[in-house]
Write an enzyme that holds these catalytic residues in place. Sequence first.
Site, PDB file in Angstrom:
ATOM      1  N   HIS A  99      -2.747  -0.571   2.184  1.00 39.46           N
ATOM      2  CA  HIS A  99      -2.931  -1.370   3.411  1.00 39.46           C
ATOM      3  C   HIS A  99      -3.327  -0.517   4.619  1.00 39.46           C
ATOM      4  CE1 HIS A  99      -1.512  -4.921   1.436  1.00 39.46           C
ATOM      5  NE2 HIS A  99      -0.291  -4.459   1.254  1.00 39.46           N
ATOM      6  N   ASP A 136      -2.194  -4.298  -7.471  1.00 37.94           N
ATOM      7  CA  ASP A 136      -1.062  -4.711  -6.638  1.00 37.94           C
ATOM      8  C   ASP A 136      -1.229  -6.195  -6.300  1.00 37.94           C
ATOM      9  OD1 ASP A 136       1.032  -3.156  -4.530  1.00 37.94           O
ATOM     10  OD2 ASP A 136       0.250  -5.062  -3.791  1.00 37.94           O
ATOM     11  N   HIS A 138      -0.854  -7.617  -3.628  1.00 41.24           N
ATOM     12  CA  HIS A 138      -1.456  -7.771  -2.296  1.00 41.24           C
ATOM     13  C   HIS A 138      -2.854  -7.150  -2.274  1.00 41.24           C
ATOM     14  CE1 HIS A 138       2.993  -7.513  -1.701  1.00 41.24           C
ATOM     15  NE2 HIS A 138       2.752  -8.603  -1.001  1.00 41.24           N
ATOM     16  N   ASP A 219       4.301  -4.866  -7.932  1.00 43.06           N
ATOM     17  CA  ASP A 219       4.811  -6.119  -7.368  1.00 43.06           C
ATOM     18  C   ASP A 219       4.068  -7.336  -7.933  1.00 43.06           C
ATOM     19  OD1 ASP A 219       2.469  -5.435  -6.033  1.00 43.06           O
ATOM     20  OD2 ASP A 219       3.414  -5.302  -4.051  1.00 43.06           O
TER      21      ASP A 219
HETATM   22 ZN    ZN Z   1       1.944  -4.937  -2.758  1.00 39.35          ZN
END
Ligand code: ZN
Length: 278
Positions: A99, A136, A138, A219
């Site tokens: 991120h 991931d 995200h 995750d």
């Molecule tokens: Zn993540």
Amino acid sequence: LEAVHARLEAELVAPGRAVWLEAPAAADEDLLRVHVSAHVTRLAALDRAGGGWLDADTSMGPGSLEAARRAAGAAVLAAGRALRGEGPSFCAVRPPGHHATPGRAMGFCLLNNAAVAAAAALDRLGARRVLVVDWDVHHGNGTADAFRSEPRVHYVSIHQWPHYPGTGLADDTGCGNLFHVPRAPGLPRATYVHDLLAAVDRAVDGFAPDLVIHSAGFDALRGDPLGAFTLEPEDFATFAREVRARAPRAAVMSVLEGGYDPPRLAEAAARHAAALAE
Ligand code: ZN
């Protein structure tokens, strides 16, 4: 990290299938290929002040900056080893990186480990093309932003949609080098595996990477408190094997991103790392 380290020690290192390497701190030169100097300066100032908040869910404490520099340094070390033919590495590091944009920390990420490794690979480690595969749960908005106008990097990401950080739509294709696969929560696990690998197929069509970097977010496991995908630990071994089958000449490395259910994270990381080592 304690859960991951214990499991990797028991399943890979103790049996002689892998060794531990100390993560060196990344050099400024390597960080500054991806991050603007104001970002690195801001982190250093907050570190000197003893820590603080960078956004609503990203904080630094004493030692955070050193951990982040060593996480990025581990990724650069892994890239160099892979490209020199010394074998694949799994970087069991936190904080995560995907991120972190060129200009700011967010989503627990201070420095973009995978992006720093990819940029070093292209600039000074001999790679001509790099494929980043981010599974991931995200979207790795920082990695996408770092390379959206860099055709020597192809970035594949499957991620829950809608979900944090709100980016990664399929029509955001960068310079034709971003392969975004937004998917609803709760689908059958085989759908996520299939759809990610189909995107990898598109990403390697006419693009033979010298280096594959797995942005390894666990995750995406069923039951993770921060995601609602349905993957099982064996799926992360499948990612290692099936991406290798699609880029058979590429050197390979993997760097830990998310994963917030420690026992499940540790089991999946061990399956993934063991498959990398095959
Ligand atoms: Zn993540």
